[in-house]
Write a protein that holds these residues in place. Structure first.
Motif, mmCIF file in Angstrom:
data_model
loop_
_atom_site.group_PDB
_atom_site.id
_atom_site.type_symbol
_atom_site.label_atom_id
_atom_site.label_comp_id
_atom_site.label_asym_id
_atom_site.label_seq_id
_atom_site.Cartn_x
_atom_site.Cartn_y
_atom_site.Cartn_z
ATOM 1 N N ALA A 55 -5.367 72.923 40.515
ATOM 2 C CA ALA A 55 -4.809 73.143 39.173
ATOM 3 C C ALA A 55 -3.324 72.840 39.153
ATOM 4 N N ASP A 56 -2.624 73.184 40.239
ATOM 5 C CA ASP A 56 -1.197 72.887 40.324
ATOM 6 C C ASP A 56 -0.965 71.381 40.311
ATOM 7 N N ALA A 57 -1.829 70.651 41.000
ATOM 8 C CA ALA A 57 -1.660 69.206 41.077
ATOM 9 C C ALA A 57 -1.789 68.563 39.702
ATOM 10 N N VAL A 58 -2.762 69.007 38.921
ATOM 11 C CA VAL A 58 -2.945 68.437 37.585
ATOM 12 C C VAL A 58 -1.738 68.711 36.704
ATOM 13 N N ARG A 59 -1.200 69.923 36.784
ATOM 14 C CA ARG A 59 -0.080 70.285 35.940
ATOM 15 C C ARG A 59 1.174 69.479 36.274
ATOM 16 N N GLU A 60 1.319 69.053 37.540
ATOM 17 C CA GLU A 60 2.551 68.414 37.981
ATOM 18 C C GLU A 60 2.476 66.882 37.995
ATOM 19 N N GLU A 61 1.341 66.292 37.642
ATOM 20 C CA GLU A 61 1.204 64.849 37.778
ATOM 21 C C GLU A 61 2.225 64.074 36.960
ATOM 22 N N ARG A 62 2.770 64.659 35.902
ATOM 23 C CA ARG A 62 3.730 63.939 35.081
ATOM 24 C C ARG A 62 5.016 63.591 35.853
ATOM 25 N N ARG A 63 5.207 64.188 37.028
ATOM 26 C CA ARG A 63 6.421 63.938 37.800
ATOM 27 C C ARG A 63 6.326 62.710 38.691
ATOM 28 N N ILE A 64 5.210 62.018 38.701
ATOM 29 C CA ILE A 64 5.011 60.926 39.644
ATOM 30 C C ILE A 64 6.103 59.870 39.481
ATOM 31 N N PRO A 65 6.899 59.614 40.535
ATOM 32 C CA PRO A 65 7.938 58.586 40.446
ATOM 33 C C PRO A 65 7.330 57.194 40.316
ATOM 34 N N ASP A 66 7.980 56.324 39.507
ATOM 35 C CA ASP A 66 7.471 54.963 39.307
ATOM 36 C C ASP A 66 7.298 54.215 40.620
ATOM 37 N N LEU A 67 8.255 54.397 41.551
ATOM 38 C CA LEU A 67 8.263 53.596 42.775
ATOM 39 C C LEU A 67 7.135 53.946 43.734
ATOM 40 N N ILE A 68 6.420 55.048 43.481
ATOM 41 C CA ILE A 68 5.252 55.370 44.308
ATOM 42 C C ILE A 68 4.233 54.234 44.245
ATOM 43 N N ALA A 69 4.276 53.451 43.162
ATOM 44 C CA ALA A 69 3.357 52.310 43.024
ATOM 45 C C ALA A 69 3.531 51.305 44.146
ATOM 46 N N ALA A 70 4.684 51.313 44.810
ATOM 47 C CA ALA A 70 4.961 50.355 45.881
ATOM 48 C C ALA A 70 4.505 50.854 47.248
ATOM 49 N N VAL A 71 3.899 52.022 47.305
ATOM 50 C CA VAL A 71 3.457 52.590 48.581
ATOM 51 C C VAL A 71 1.963 52.335 48.757
ATOM 52 N N PRO A 72 1.575 51.576 49.783
ATOM 53 C CA PRO A 72 0.152 51.293 50.000
ATOM 54 C C PRO A 72 -0.653 52.565 50.271
ATOM 55 N N SER A 73 -1.941 52.516 50.005
ATOM 56 C CA SER A 73 -2.790 53.699 50.127
ATOM 57 C C SER A 73 -2.924 54.188 51.552
ATOM 58 N N ASP A 74 -2.642 53.326 52.549
ATOM 59 C CA ASP A 74 -2.781 53.732 53.941
ATOM 60 C C ASP A 74 -1.443 54.062 54.597
ATOM 61 N N ALA A 75 -0.368 54.204 53.822
ATOM 62 C CA ALA A 75 0.944 54.530 54.381
ATOM 63 C C ALA A 75 0.881 55.845 55.147
ATOM 64 N N LEU A 76 1.638 55.928 56.232
ATOM 65 C CA LEU A 76 1.647 57.122 57.071
ATOM 66 C C LEU A 76 2.710 58.126 56.649
ATOM 67 N N ALA A 77 3.747 57.650 55.990
ATOM 68 C CA ALA A 77 4.836 58.534 55.575
ATOM 69 C C ALA A 77 5.520 57.948 54.352
ATOM 70 N N VAL A 78 6.023 58.842 53.493
ATOM 71 C CA VAL A 78 6.708 58.437 52.260
ATOM 72 C C VAL A 78 7.976 59.266 52.122
ATOM 73 N N VAL A 79 9.096 58.599 51.882
ATOM 74 C CA VAL A 79 10.361 59.264 51.593
ATOM 75 C C VAL A 79 10.794 58.857 50.195
ATOM 76 N N CYS A 80 10.986 59.818 49.330
ATOM 77 C CA CYS A 80 11.426 59.543 47.958
ATOM 78 C C CYS A 80 12.776 60.210 47.744
ATOM 79 N N CYS A 81 13.771 59.438 47.301
ATOM 80 C CA CYS A 81 15.112 59.973 47.065
ATOM 81 C C CYS A 81 15.664 59.462 45.744
#
Length: 429
Positions: free
Chosen positions: A26-52
């Motif tokens: 339920a928390d995940a659904v409520r927070e989905e509006r925060r998804i940063p645009d640049l997450i689109a550039a991260v492949p589905s098999d990435a091992l780590a993600v840093v967002c700043c």
């Protein structure tokens, strides 16, 4: 954020023995509006993600020897960025940065950046805005042509790491602007640097264990370190869920730590809850029979049932300490143990059998009692621990009040208290 390289953050992984409380869907659904645009550039098999929110901060987390540091990124220092680590025979970084937040004219700044990347033999391109995806334009840079191709494919198919199971729950647990998300499971071994913590734990055993701690680990920066949240399904196969079920207790290890500590790990114990949780973990991992056979073997060898030994002492805390004098394990019983000189240990192997192989020593042939604790290790290590110098302020500095777990290395400490799991860099402990 701390200025250490990105891979140095992997030192927190062994600290996550203590982590656990799955994020609710339920928390995940409520927070989905925060998804940063640049997450689109991260492949589905990435091992780590840093967002700043600012590139100048995010680049501090990338190893200083990486070729991406040779780029002149000053015009984009305030640009949003996402840095991902992917595996393509080796770890490959992929940098995505917002092209609309350059100090100078954005189009000319992007052109100069692409030219410079080409001169460094980096793969780079400008990705145009996408109205359908409601995405601004951004720049992609990576050392790998194969990885750039993979990102292009994901963009064309409108897929990304958001499609990886559990990632949206992990994203919901992250901070709104700046965060790090590490994939668990088999990715742990690929993320771990060569020689990682080899002085303390066998690599293969450690990475195998950590692969079952959680599915994702989320780090959100705070003023002095990071808030840490593990994310996983509600299943006892994940060790995070086992530890989260244990009551909070007090760790008093700080009062007896030597000045020259290299690693200190403390687990408050509450009986019977801790024993029940350990057996849940063994059962879920299909190791309950092996666990019981090991205890029975130790009973026959020592003449003492390890479970009865635990109950008779009413164990309140167990610990592992590596220091310049060697390595020892410790037990704090409910009633302080009377002082006793070093002697042969009749209970060899009890601690790893009862609490896990994190408490295994190459030599636990001797034992002593000092400052209310039972100490186990080699003859030399036990004697060195008893006689070691201790800082006067260690009891007040150790974060042991109402915790589930504390682990310390020089420069960083992780403690799971009632306010959550905190990783503190540059600790004075």
């Amino acid at each position: 954020m701390h200025k250490k390289g990105f891979l140095s953050l992997l030192a927190v992984l062994p600290l996550l023995f203590a982590c656990g409380r799955p994020v609710r869907k339920a928390d995940a659904v409520r927070e989905e509006r925060r998804i940063p645009d640049l997450i689109a550039a991260v492949p589905s098999d990435a091992l780590a993600v840093v967002c700043c929110d600012r590139l100048s901060e995010g680049m501090k987390l990338l190893d200083s020897t990486n070729v991406l540091h040779r780029l002149h990124l000053t015009p984009f220092k305030d640009a949003r960025m996402v840095l991902s680590l992917c595996y393509n025979g080796s770890l490959v970084p992929v940098l995505a940065l917002d092209a609309g937040r350059a100090e100078a004219d954005s189009s000319s700044a992007v052109t100069r950046l692409l030219e410079q990347a080409a001169s460094l033999r980096l793969q780079a391109e400008y990705v145009r805005p996408d109205a359908e995806a409601r995405r601004r334009g951004f720049v992609l840079i990576t050392p790998s042509n194969a990885q750039l191709t993979a990102v292009r494919r994901h963009l064309g198919e409108y897929t990304s790491i958001l499609d990886a199971p559990g990632f949206r729950q992990a994203l919901a647990a992250a901070g709104p602007e700046n965060f790090i998300i590490l994939r668990g499971g088999s990715a742990v071994e690929r993320l771990a640097p060569k020689g990682w913590l080899q002085d303390f734990f066998p690599r293969r055993e450690l990475t195998r264990f950590l692969g079952n701690v959680d599915e994702w680990t989320v780090l959100t920066p705070t003023g002095d370190g990071y808030d840490v949240v593990p994310v996983c399904a509600e299943d006892d196969v994940f060790y995070a869920n086992i530890l989260s079920a244990m009551p909070f207790g007090d760790s008093r290890l700080g009062a007896v730590l030597p000045e020259d500590v290299r690693l200190a790990l403390a687990l408050p114990v509450s009986l019977p809850q801790t024993r029940q949780a350990v057996e849940r973990w063994q059962d879920a991992s299909v190791r309950l029979t092996v666990y019981r056979k090991r205890l029975e073997t130790l009973r026959k060898e020592s003449g003492k049932d390890p479970l009865k030994w635990e109950q008779e002492l009413n164990v309140r805390e167990v610990a592992l300490v590596h220091f310049d004098g060697g390595a020892v394990t410790l037990v704090r019983p409910d009633k302080p143990a009377p002082e006793r000189e070093p002697q042969e240990n009749p209970w060899r192997g009890f601690l790893p059998a009862l609490y896990g192989n994190a408490f295994a020593l190459a030599d636990d042939s001797f034992t002593a009692c000092s400052r209310g604790w039972r100490i186990f290790g080699s003859p030399e290590a036990v004697a060195a621990f008893v006689d070691a110098a201790r800082p006067e302020d260690s009891p007040s500095a150790w974060p042991g009040k109402s915790c589930r777990f504390v682990i310390q290395q020089p420069g960083n400490t992780l403690a799971w208290g009632k306010k959550g799991i905190k990783l503190i860099w540059n600790s004075t402990l």
